[in-house]
Design an enzyme around this catalytic site. Structure first.
Site, PDB file in Angstrom:
ATOM      1  N   CYS A 148     -17.631 -23.990   5.953  1.00 47.17           N
ATOM      2  CA  CYS A 148     -19.196 -24.623   5.000  1.00 47.17           C
ATOM      3  C   CYS A 148     -20.249 -23.320   6.429  1.00 47.17           C
ATOM      4  O   CYS A 148     -20.159 -23.082   7.405  1.00 47.17           O
ATOM      5  CB  CYS A 148     -19.585 -25.839   5.545  1.00 47.17           C
ATOM      6  N   CYS A 167     -23.667 -32.974   4.334  1.00 52.64           N
ATOM      7  CA  CYS A 167     -23.857 -31.909   4.663  1.00 52.64           C
ATOM      8  C   CYS A 167     -24.956 -31.237   3.368  1.00 52.64           C
ATOM      9  O   CYS A 167     -25.679 -31.189   3.398  1.00 52.64           O
ATOM     10  CB  CYS A 167     -23.130 -31.140   5.667  1.00 52.64           C
ATOM     11  N   SER A 209       2.347  -3.408  13.007  1.00 49.66           N
ATOM     12  CA  SER A 209       2.259  -2.092  13.355  1.00 49.66           C
ATOM     13  C   SER A 209       0.886  -2.145  14.418  1.00 49.66           C
ATOM     14  O   SER A 209       0.760  -0.607  15.274  1.00 49.66           O
ATOM     15  CB  SER A 209       2.236  -1.560  12.857  1.00 49.66           C
ATOM     16  N   GLN A 256       9.154  -0.671  12.883  1.00 46.57           N
ATOM     17  CA  GLN A 256       8.682   0.744  12.750  1.00 46.57           C
ATOM     18  C   GLN A 256       7.957   0.368  14.517  1.00 46.57           C
ATOM     19  O   GLN A 256       7.738  -0.717  15.157  1.00 46.57           O
ATOM     20  CB  GLN A 256       7.337   0.334  11.716  1.00 46.57           C
ATOM     21  N   HIS A 300      -8.362 -12.666  10.259  1.00 51.94           N
ATOM     22  CA  HIS A 300      -8.940 -12.064   8.709  1.00 51.94           C
ATOM     23  C   HIS A 300      -8.746 -13.213   7.924  1.00 51.94           C
ATOM     24  O   HIS A 300      -9.395 -13.011   7.159  1.00 51.94           O
ATOM     25  CB  HIS A 300      -6.745 -11.227   8.539  1.00 51.94           C
ATOM     26  N   TRP A 339       0.614  -0.842   0.086  1.00 49.89           N
ATOM     27  CA  TRP A 339       0.142  -0.485  -0.199  1.00 49.89           C
ATOM     28  C   TRP A 339       0.877   1.162   0.029  1.00 49.89           C
ATOM     29  O   TRP A 339      -0.010   2.248  -0.768  1.00 49.89           O
ATOM     30  CB  TRP A 339      -0.428  -0.077   1.136  1.00 49.89           C
TER      31      TRP A 339
END
Length: 352
Positions: free
Chosen positions: A141, A176, A215, A241, A133, A71
């Site tokens: 499922c 299922c 960060s 950082q 994430h 980014w």
């Protein structure tokens, strides 16, 4: 591959602070601080690791907000020079070092913000890992909640249907046949309850939280170390950082994660075995761990919080908590004083 993932995300204007300066400790300071971290690991009973893109850069996967991040370069119309396919990436030394620590007597748990699947490929079991994430190699499922680990990345993100059906058999031996979706979050998607609740629980129970290569600008993961702090535990940050957690940490090491973990594992006498697990050729059913929370917490969005604003909010929360504690203590003292006075008056009456 990180470029493909970043490109697949929806447009989002606020990606946080980009391109911050990287800081490198001197060799003497690096060894001194790594020795302190090794001592903290020795004395800790429960350890939680919070990992970010910084632990995968040595695997050939670029980060997002570093000086050469996806980014950061995107802002000036450039792209990273190195971007390996997730399928061909090899776990870094840090990935393997965490797995080796898990095999020791320590209770370790990993909260990962990465979608690259490298924690699983380093050997870490699903039950010791929350991928908050998502994982670009897994599908879930919608009916029974089972997860499938694939040998190839999903073509979509944002919990979209993949066109496949669940093949898990029920008690009646029938399949299922629930619809499968990808597991990777898009901006503003709610975090999966099972991963989030487990992460919050583990941070609250840990007496040492080690932040590696992030960060901490994404919430709610960025606030999770505070849960360890409020429970009386310690926070250690290893990142090139500055982070929003530095002023609250017991130890901050500005260095590459691999360099720190090499010194730490050597001091602890841990042999790190670097053996990558193969991706499945077909599909592999993952075991879903049980959450420690009976009910889902409030819906939490996958968003960026500006460092200053969120830090003030967290500090205010800690201050309010301390004030409430002091208020309760004062109430207890007042109650005890009143009880003593009443008891004294009662004694005087009896004497009369």
């Amino acid at each position: 591959m990180a470029l493909n993932y970043a490109a697949a995300l929806s447009k989002y204007p606020d990606k946080g602070v980009l391109g911050s300066e990287e800081i490198f400790e001197s060799i003497d300071k690096l060894e001194e601080k790594s020795s302190i971290l090794a001592d903290e690991i020795k004395s800790a009973n429960r350890i939680v690791f919070i990992t970010g893109a910084g632990i995968s850069t040595s695997s050939g996967i670029p980060d997002f907000r570093g000086p050469n991040g996806v980014w950061t370069l995107e802002e000036i119309g450039c792209k990273p020079s190195v971007d390996i396919d997730f399928r061909h990436a090899t776990p870094s030394f840090t990935h393997y070092a965490i797995h080796s620590l898990m095999k020791s007597e320590k209770h370790c748990f990993v909260i990962s913000q990465n979608v690259d699947n490298l924690h699983l490929r380093s050997g870490i079991p699903k039950g010791r890992l929350s991928e908050v994430h998502g994982n670009i190699f897994t599908e879930k499922c919608l009916t029974c909640g089972k997860e499938y680990l694939r040998g190839f990345p999903t073509k979509s993100i944002g919990h979209k249907k993949t066109g496949k059906l669940c093949t898990t058999r029920k008690n009646s031996n029938r399949r299922c046949r629930g619809k499968l979706v990808d597991s990777v979050l898009d901006w503003e998607d709610s975090l999966p309850w099972d991963e989030l609740s487990e992460s919050e629980y583990q941070c609250s129970m840990a007496d040492l939280c080690i932040v590696l290569g992030t960060s901490l600008q994404i919430q709610p993961t960025g606030n999770m170390p505070f849960r360890t702090k409020r429970s009386g535990g310690k926070i250690v940050v290893v990142n090139l950082q500055k982070t929003r957690m530095d002023s609250h940490s017991d130890l901050v090491i500005h260095a590459r994660c691999d360099d720190v973990m090499r010194i730490v594992t050597k001091l602890l006498g841990i042999d790190v075995v670097e053996k990558k697990l193969d991706l499945p050729k077909g599909e592999e059913l993952l075991v879903i761990k049980e959450s420690h929370r009976p009910e889902p917490p409030p819906r939490t969005k996958f968003t960026v919080k500006r460092i200053k604003k969120d830090q003030e909010s967290c500090e205010s929360e800690l201050l309010t908590s301390n004030q409430n504690t002091c208020s309760k203590e004062n109430e207890n003292v007042h109650t005890e004083t009143s009880s003593t006075k009443e008891s004294s008056d009662s004694c005087v009456v009896k004497q009369e």
